[in-house]
Design an enzyme around this catalytic site. Sequence first.
Site, PDB file in Angstrom:
ATOM      1  N   CYS A 177       8.085 -30.822  -4.885  1.00  0.00           N
ATOM      2  CA  CYS A 177       9.079 -31.918  -5.458  1.00  0.00           C
ATOM      3  C   CYS A 177      10.512 -31.546  -5.053  1.00  0.00           C
ATOM      4  O   CYS A 177      10.734 -30.474  -4.351  1.00  0.00           O
ATOM      5  CB  CYS A 177       8.866 -31.956  -6.861  1.00  0.00           C
ATOM      6  N   HIS A 181      -9.291 -39.618  20.600  1.00  0.00           N
ATOM      7  CA  HIS A 181      -7.967 -40.066  21.436  1.00  0.00           C
ATOM      8  C   HIS A 181      -6.712 -40.071  20.885  1.00  0.00           C
ATOM      9  O   HIS A 181      -6.749 -40.393  19.610  1.00  0.00           O
ATOM     10  CB  HIS A 181      -8.539 -41.125  22.354  1.00  0.00           C
ATOM     11  N   CYS A 188      -7.880 -44.917  27.899  1.00  0.00           N
ATOM     12  CA  CYS A 188      -9.346 -45.139  28.678  1.00  0.00           C
ATOM     13  C   CYS A 188      -9.777 -46.497  28.273  1.00  0.00           C
ATOM     14  O   CYS A 188      -9.320 -47.399  27.521  1.00  0.00           O
ATOM     15  CB  CYS A 188     -10.199 -44.053  28.145  1.00  0.00           C
ATOM     16  N   GLU A 225      -4.808 -42.382  21.069  1.00  0.00           N
ATOM     17  CA  GLU A 225      -4.359 -43.835  20.769  1.00  0.00           C
ATOM     18  C   GLU A 225      -5.423 -44.249  19.722  1.00  0.00           C
ATOM     19  O   GLU A 225      -4.661 -44.921  18.748  1.00  0.00           O
ATOM     20  CB  GLU A 225      -5.026 -44.579  22.235  1.00  0.00           C
TER      21      GLU A 225
END
Length: 384
Positions: A98, A258, A288, A260
């Site tokens: 915290c 991947h 791809c 993405e």
Amino acid sequence: MQPQYRNTVERMYRGTFFYNFNNRPILSRRNTVWLCYEVKTRGPSMPTWDTKIFRGQVLRSKAKYHPEMRFLHWFREWRQLHHDQEYKVTWYVSWSPCTRCANSVATFLAKDPKVTLTIFVARLYYFWKPDYQQALRILCQKRGGLHATMKIMNYNEFQDCWNKFVDGGGKPFKPRNNLPKHYTLLQATLGELLRHLMDPGTFTSNFNNKPWVSGQHETYLCYKVERLHNDTWVPLNQHRGFLRNQAPNIHGFPKGRHAELCFLDLIPFWKLDGQQYRVTCFTSWSPCFSCAQEMAKFISNNEHLSLCIFAARIYDDQGRYQEGLRTLHRDGAKIAMMNYSEFKHCWDTFVDRQGRPFQPWDGLDEHSQALSERLRAILQNQGN
């Protein structure tokens, strides 16, 4: 002379571990913080001096009951007797510290340069609060040396914690199915929070836009988010960072993932409202076929979000990559090759450049122009 242990246990039960060290980013009713610590004396062999577990209630108003504060209280007493020794301390914690605990730990480390601390966290505590974010940045910032290193627990750290601190009954650690995905979300969030920057060598190696390169099997994706306000795009600096693809069998990804797709996992975690947003990605490789298809689906289902992709190189797997790029372009994404301006912007924004200006490599402009012409032909369905 050994120090007296208070509020500690030697091992935890399997059910306790799985319940409290679940790395799902948002969880309720996890009010107990478990802190497993390992203390080693620094030296050639670095022998382990002590391993135990502190626990405490995270919601108690008094921070002294938190396990981080209990550890500091105990360790300070020990340091008074062994002030000349250097120690390497490792924590495995169910929640990150915290605000008050982070500040206290930072103060302690600033006063004791002979102690290094690495914190592996299963989840991030109140990561959306500005004061909490600032406290963690202070804890982990560089001031003549790294004060604390904080990382999200991946498969290896969960396994280490299991082996060292759990009464597993001889059974091996079996991760939850979503451990890799949750790890990626938390890792990216911590990177945003701590404002992680890319190593200069990593950038120049992976974003070099020579059309044909060998050995570059990783994809790096830098991203930034802007919100439309009064006809002006306003940067949201809290959602800015970079990530990379997860290689097979690393961090619990049997088949890999991947960059993405990791990024698509992250966007819903931001909980953006219905206003208009623009997401810009700078990638070392263009998507791809499969990733392009998934990105196209995502922007089709989120009409309030526009996507711009600037790629350093075109990913050519001799498959359907051209079809994927055309689908992504047709569904509204802007796709372009990076030129000098985008490379410089990435260098200035995402790289730990330490004041050094961007130095373009030989052939940058020529490669960018050739790749742009090739991409234009692909998007116009004229071959490559």
